[in-house]
Scaffold this active site. Sequence first.
Site, PDB file in Angstrom:
ATOM      1  N   ASP A  15     -13.666  16.730  23.788  1.00 11.78           N
ATOM      2  CA  ASP A  15     -14.044  15.164  24.100  1.00 11.78           C
ATOM      3  C   ASP A  15     -15.194  14.632  23.495  1.00 11.78           C
ATOM      4  O   ASP A  15     -15.490  13.467  23.925  1.00 11.78           O
ATOM      5  CB  ASP A  15     -13.977  15.294  25.753  1.00 11.78           C
ATOM      6  CG  ASP A  15     -15.128  16.265  26.086  1.00 11.78           C
ATOM      7  OD1 ASP A  15     -15.537  17.255  25.711  1.00 11.78           O
ATOM      8  OD2 ASP A  15     -15.631  15.799  27.412  1.00 11.78           O
ATOM      9  N   HIS A  16     -15.888  15.288  22.589  1.00  9.68           N
ATOM     10  CA  HIS A  16     -17.011  14.530  21.906  1.00  9.68           C
ATOM     11  C   HIS A  16     -16.521  14.288  20.425  1.00  9.68           C
ATOM     12  O   HIS A  16     -17.162  13.627  19.763  1.00  9.68           O
ATOM     13  CB  HIS A  16     -18.307  15.379  21.980  1.00  9.68           C
ATOM     14  CG  HIS A  16     -18.817  15.512  23.385  1.00  9.68           C
ATOM     15  ND1 HIS A  16     -19.778  14.929  23.794  1.00  9.68           N
ATOM     16  CD2 HIS A  16     -18.408  16.251  24.532  1.00  9.68           C
ATOM     17  CE1 HIS A  16     -20.074  15.014  25.284  1.00  9.68           C
ATOM     18  NE2 HIS A  16     -19.010  15.817  25.573  1.00  9.68           N
ATOM     19  N   HIS A  67     -22.498  18.072  20.113  1.00  9.55           N
ATOM     20  CA  HIS A  67     -21.985  19.558  20.346  1.00  9.55           C
ATOM     21  C   HIS A  67     -20.422  19.390  20.276  1.00  9.55           C
ATOM     22  O   HIS A  67     -19.776  18.306  19.688  1.00  9.55           O
ATOM     23  CB  HIS A  67     -22.273  20.105  21.519  1.00  9.55           C
ATOM     24  CG  HIS A  67     -21.525  19.535  22.970  1.00  9.55           C
ATOM     25  ND1 HIS A  67     -21.894  18.045  23.095  1.00  9.55           N
ATOM     26  CD2 HIS A  67     -20.779  19.980  23.443  1.00  9.55           C
ATOM     27  CE1 HIS A  67     -21.127  17.852  24.207  1.00  9.55           C
ATOM     28  NE2 HIS A  67     -20.298  18.985  24.232  1.00  9.55           N
ATOM     29  N   HIS A 110     -25.682  24.225  27.254  1.00  3.17           N
ATOM     30  CA  HIS A 110     -24.304  23.915  27.709  1.00  3.17           C
ATOM     31  C   HIS A 110     -23.335  24.581  26.184  1.00  3.17           C
ATOM     32  O   HIS A 110     -22.264  25.126  26.615  1.00  3.17           O
ATOM     33  CB  HIS A 110     -24.015  22.459  27.357  1.00  3.17           C
ATOM     34  CG  HIS A 110     -22.687  21.778  27.731  1.00  3.17           C
ATOM     35  ND1 HIS A 110     -21.881  21.941  28.802  1.00  3.17           N
ATOM     36  CD2 HIS A 110     -21.906  21.197  26.832  1.00  3.17           C
ATOM     37  CE1 HIS A 110     -20.886  21.382  28.725  1.00  3.17           C
ATOM     38  NE2 HIS A 110     -20.882  21.126  27.397  1.00  3.17           N
ATOM     39  N   ASP A 145     -24.156  16.546  26.797  1.00  6.26           N
ATOM     40  CA  ASP A 145     -23.740  17.114  28.155  1.00  6.26           C
ATOM     41  C   ASP A 145     -24.879  18.015  28.693  1.00  6.26           C
ATOM     42  O   ASP A 145     -24.671  19.161  29.110  1.00  6.26           O
ATOM     43  CB  ASP A 145     -22.338  17.845  28.095  1.00  6.26           C
ATOM     44  CG  ASP A 145     -21.037  17.135  27.870  1.00  6.26           C
ATOM     45  OD1 ASP A 145     -21.338  15.793  28.053  1.00  6.26           O
ATOM     46  OD2 ASP A 145     -20.069  17.484  27.934  1.00  6.26           O
ATOM     47  N   HIS A 183     -21.089  11.410  30.597  1.00  4.38           N
ATOM     48  CA  HIS A 183     -20.120  11.597  31.588  1.00  4.38           C
ATOM     49  C   HIS A 183     -20.731  10.669  32.845  1.00  4.38           C
ATOM     50  O   HIS A 183     -21.810  10.780  33.273  1.00  4.38           O
ATOM     51  CB  HIS A 183     -19.734  12.957  32.119  1.00  4.38           C
ATOM     52  CG  HIS A 183     -18.914  13.820  30.970  1.00  4.38           C
ATOM     53  ND1 HIS A 183     -17.602  13.853  30.986  1.00  4.38           N
ATOM     54  CD2 HIS A 183     -19.461  14.518  30.103  1.00  4.38           C
ATOM     55  CE1 HIS A 183     -17.299  14.743  29.756  1.00  4.38           C
ATOM     56  NE2 HIS A 183     -18.421  15.189  29.560  1.00  4.38           N
ATOM     57  N   HIS A 238     -17.579  20.354  21.544  1.00  2.00           N
ATOM     58  CA  HIS A 238     -16.588  20.073  22.390  1.00  2.00           C
ATOM     59  C   HIS A 238     -15.524  19.090  22.280  1.00  2.00           C
ATOM     60  O   HIS A 238     -15.972  17.886  21.738  1.00  2.00           O
ATOM     61  CB  HIS A 238     -16.904  19.912  23.830  1.00  2.00           C
ATOM     62  CG  HIS A 238     -17.489  21.131  24.637  1.00  2.00           C
ATOM     63  ND1 HIS A 238     -18.254  21.326  25.524  1.00  2.00           N
ATOM     64  CD2 HIS A 238     -17.121  22.560  24.013  1.00  2.00           C
ATOM     65  CE1 HIS A 238     -18.589  22.691  25.869  1.00  2.00           C
ATOM     66  NE2 HIS A 238     -18.152  23.397  25.050  1.00  2.00           N
TER      67      HIS A 238
END
Length: 262
Positions: free
Chosen positions: A63-64, A59, A117, A136, A174, A61
């Site tokens: 941090d990915h 996805h 998400h 996530d 995570h 985001h």
Amino acid sequence: KGFVMRKLSVLTVPAFKDNYLWIIHDGLNAVVVDPGDATVIRSALTAHQLTLVAILLTHHHHDHVGGVSELVKDHSVPVFGPSEETIVGVSHTLTDASIITISELALHFRVISVPGHTKGHIAYHAPDQDWLFCGDTLFAGGCGRLFEGSPQQMATSLSKLAALPDKTQVYCAHEYTLSNLSFALVIEQDNRDLIHRISREQMKRDCGQYTVPSTIAIEKKTNPFLRCSETSVIESLRLANRLQGTDPVSVFAALREWKNNF
């Protein structure tokens, strides 16, 4: 000499505060899943003398996906990602049930659409290895927040993942396990599997070990978000005056709302 199949393994690359980035490799070639940080991925590839051959994204985001642009400067590799999201650098878009093959590793993935998400979130299931890379969506002991999707979407997404074989290893993104399980214990105080799991996972963290991967079997026994039809879960919501309805989606929505403020 004949072609020798090399054993595949998964390398955990911690990043930021609590992210896990994943490198799948055979000792020579590597695929990276959700490289939020190019620096730690580069270091790991160098340390293990691996050549990057593909990038998989679940996805959008940061941090990915934050490391993608840097990594593709060094390595001209395919970047796979969800068709429903706009992610800079993606060269191959994927939808539900897409099959991708990483020929260098003789590795096959089936794509599972898991919105909730984010609106286009996908997961990668490697059936031959019983591996699931789910970003996530499903966490060890929990699930992702609903930033873009509805409770109905997320409940459906989680049920798709729960339907995978019990031995499937769940590589989520995570280290949230202990806080997720502390919430789970509020919901099911008498769940013996959960009580045992908490002590096991606490011991791992005390020794500096990762609690991920989990398995689908463990999640189905201990993760409240996969247990929305269980009487014990419904009863806890009722006692807390949080129950809107007893159907699985209403139960899921009530649980997620409670966890948001836990």
